[in-house]
Design a protein around this motif. Sequence first.
Motif, PDB file in Angstrom:
ATOM      1  N   LEU A  64      12.917  -0.181   4.510  1.00 39.27           N
ATOM      2  CA  LEU A  64      11.465  -0.076   4.346  1.00 39.27           C
ATOM      3  C   LEU A  64      11.057  -0.442   2.916  1.00 39.27           C
ATOM      4  CD1 LEU A  64      10.839   3.346   6.129  1.00 39.27           C
ATOM      5  CD2 LEU A  64      10.179   1.093   6.991  1.00 39.27           C
ATOM      6  N   GLY A  65      10.014  -1.236   2.810  1.00 44.39           N
ATOM      7  CA  GLY A  65       9.460  -1.573   1.505  1.00 44.39           C
ATOM      8  C   GLY A  65      10.239  -2.614   0.716  1.00 44.39           C
ATOM      9  N   LEU A  88      15.441   3.090   3.242  1.00 47.52           N
ATOM     10  CA  LEU A  88      14.663   2.582   2.118  1.00 47.52           C
ATOM     11  C   LEU A  88      15.376   1.404   1.467  1.00 47.52           C
ATOM     12  CD1 LEU A  88      13.689   5.952   0.381  1.00 47.52           C
ATOM     13  CD2 LEU A  88      12.177   4.477   1.728  1.00 47.52           C
ATOM     14  N   HIS A  89      14.620   0.659   0.680  1.00 46.72           N
ATOM     15  CA  HIS A  89      15.244  -0.361  -0.164  1.00 46.72           C
ATOM     16  C   HIS A  89      15.153   0.006  -1.646  1.00 46.72           C
ATOM     17  CE1 HIS A  89      17.014  -4.264  -0.931  1.00 46.72           C
ATOM     18  NE2 HIS A  89      16.165  -4.389  -1.941  1.00 46.72           N
ATOM     19  N   GLY A  90      14.199   0.820  -1.987  1.00 44.04           N
ATOM     20  CA  GLY A  90      14.005   1.229  -3.379  1.00 44.04           C
ATOM     21  C   GLY A  90      13.125   2.454  -3.422  1.00 44.04           C
ATOM     22  N   PRO A  91      12.449   2.703  -4.535  1.00 43.97           N
ATOM     23  CA  PRO A  91      11.551   3.859  -4.632  1.00 43.97           C
ATOM     24  C   PRO A  91      10.444   3.795  -3.581  1.00 43.97           C
ATOM     25  CG  PRO A  91      11.968   2.919  -6.798  1.00 43.97           C
ATOM     26  CD  PRO A  91      12.537   1.952  -5.804  1.00 43.97           C
ATOM     27  N   ALA A 151       2.782   2.295  -1.242  1.00 42.06           N
ATOM     28  CA  ALA A 151       2.242   0.973  -0.918  1.00 42.06           C
ATOM     29  C   ALA A 151       1.870   0.933   0.562  1.00 42.06           C
ATOM     30  CB  ALA A 151       3.275  -0.096  -1.260  1.00 42.06           C
ATOM     31  N   ALA A 152       1.427  -0.247   1.012  1.00 42.09           N
ATOM     32  CA  ALA A 152       0.957  -0.368   2.398  1.00 42.09           C
ATOM     33  C   ALA A 152       2.047  -0.002   3.390  1.00 42.09           C
ATOM     34  CB  ALA A 152       0.455  -1.786   2.645  1.00 42.09           C
ATOM     35  N   TRP A 153       3.301  -0.376   3.106  1.00 45.70           N
ATOM     36  CA  TRP A 153       4.379  -0.069   4.057  1.00 45.70           C
ATOM     37  C   TRP A 153       4.505   1.431   4.278  1.00 45.70           C
ATOM     38  CZ3 TRP A 153       8.325   3.225   3.159  1.00 45.70           C
ATOM     39  CH2 TRP A 153       8.683   3.490   1.829  1.00 45.70           C
ATOM     40  N   TYR A 154       4.269   2.207   3.212  1.00 44.41           N
ATOM     41  CA  TYR A 154       4.403   3.656   3.316  1.00 44.41           C
ATOM     42  C   TYR A 154       3.337   4.223   4.260  1.00 44.41           C
ATOM     43  CZ  TYR A 154       5.002   8.501   1.804  1.00 44.41           C
ATOM     44  OH  TYR A 154       5.222   9.852   1.773  1.00 44.41           O
ATOM     45  N   GLN A 155       2.128   3.706   4.168  1.00 46.41           N
ATOM     46  CA  GLN A 155       1.066   4.157   5.065  1.00 46.41           C
ATOM     47  C   GLN A 155       1.375   3.777   6.511  1.00 46.41           C
ATOM     48  OE1 GLN A 155      -1.100   6.184   3.748  1.00 46.41           O
ATOM     49  NE2 GLN A 155      -0.133   5.779   1.754  1.00 46.41           N
ATOM     50  N   HIS A 156       1.940   2.606   6.719  1.00 45.80           N
ATOM     51  CA  HIS A 156       2.328   2.205   8.078  1.00 45.80           C
ATOM     52  C   HIS A 156       3.407   3.139   8.617  1.00 45.80           C
ATOM     53  CE1 HIS A 156      -0.190  -1.302   8.190  1.00 45.80           C
ATOM     54  NE2 HIS A 156       0.414  -1.873   7.149  1.00 45.80           N
ATOM     55  N   TRP A 157       4.386   3.473   7.774  1.00 41.60           N
ATOM     56  CA  TRP A 157       5.435   4.396   8.218  1.00 41.60           C
ATOM     57  C   TRP A 157       4.844   5.752   8.593  1.00 41.60           C
ATOM     58  CZ3 TRP A 157      10.325   4.898   9.800  1.00 41.60           C
ATOM     59  CH2 TRP A 157      10.849   6.191   9.858  1.00 41.60           C
ATOM     60  N   ALA A 215      11.079  11.131  -0.794  1.00 41.82           N
ATOM     61  CA  ALA A 215      10.187  10.121  -0.219  1.00 41.82           C
ATOM     62  C   ALA A 215       9.202  10.684   0.796  1.00 41.82           C
ATOM     63  CB  ALA A 215      11.004   9.014   0.436  1.00 41.82           C
ATOM     64  N   GLN A 216       9.443  11.883   1.291  1.00 46.41           N
ATOM     65  CA  GLN A 216       8.550  12.532   2.255  1.00 46.41           C
ATOM     66  C   GLN A 216       8.312  11.641   3.486  1.00 46.41           C
ATOM     67  OE1 GLN A 216       5.076  13.520  -0.116  1.00 46.41           O
ATOM     68  NE2 GLN A 216       6.021  15.393  -0.876  1.00 46.41           N
TER      69      GLN A 216
END
Length: 212
Positions: free
Chosen positions: A36-37, A80-83, A87-93, A119-120
């Motif tokens: 992700l991300g 995850l791929h990093g921190p 960002a938008a990907w986090y909202q989609h998740w 990361a919650q």
Amino acid sequence: MVDEHLLLAGEPMRLLGSRALYWPARQALLIADLHLGKADVFRRAGIALPSGGTVGDLQRLQALLEAHACRELWILGDILHGPAHRAAWYQHWQGWRERNARLEVHVVRGNHDRHLAHAQLQVRIHDDVPLGPFLLRHEPVADPARHVIAGHLHPQIALPALRRRFPAFWLREGMTILPAFSAFTAGIVPVPAPGEQMIACVEGGLEALPTR
């Protein structure tokens, strides 16, 4: 085409051409290397990449969960791929997770998951997990007592005539290595040892290379 049904350590399983493994007895879907991300990490480093990769991966994942009436999802490392930047990907998740609030989502910690604990993502975090006849882990290290199911390597099959590579399952003695689920990944093209098999995921179907 390849029969998607197989026995692993005596347990009926199904290889899915959408880069996943289904365990009918547990109604569990197993994938690896969601990353992700990843595109967001590249963009923050100044590398121009289009957005939307996470959306496509989550849409494919949702279709699999619905098609197989899953109770559990196991992600074998590198969710995850990093921190976990907001960002938008986090909202989609988060939207996807809310839609699937009753689904048990388990993550086996991978080498890219250093920020997973903070990361919650609303997942259960594990290190290596013995589960029935299997050992679920990220890196493909053999275990003398159990059949290992792992990810990490992103195995692929190269078809020079088509100038393409396809993600693949790598079936080895005592071990199954899953293809990377994320569409935005490179990988390795292994040379299978005698008796091992590579099965490519091609447009939602499965194609096997001849065994040696």
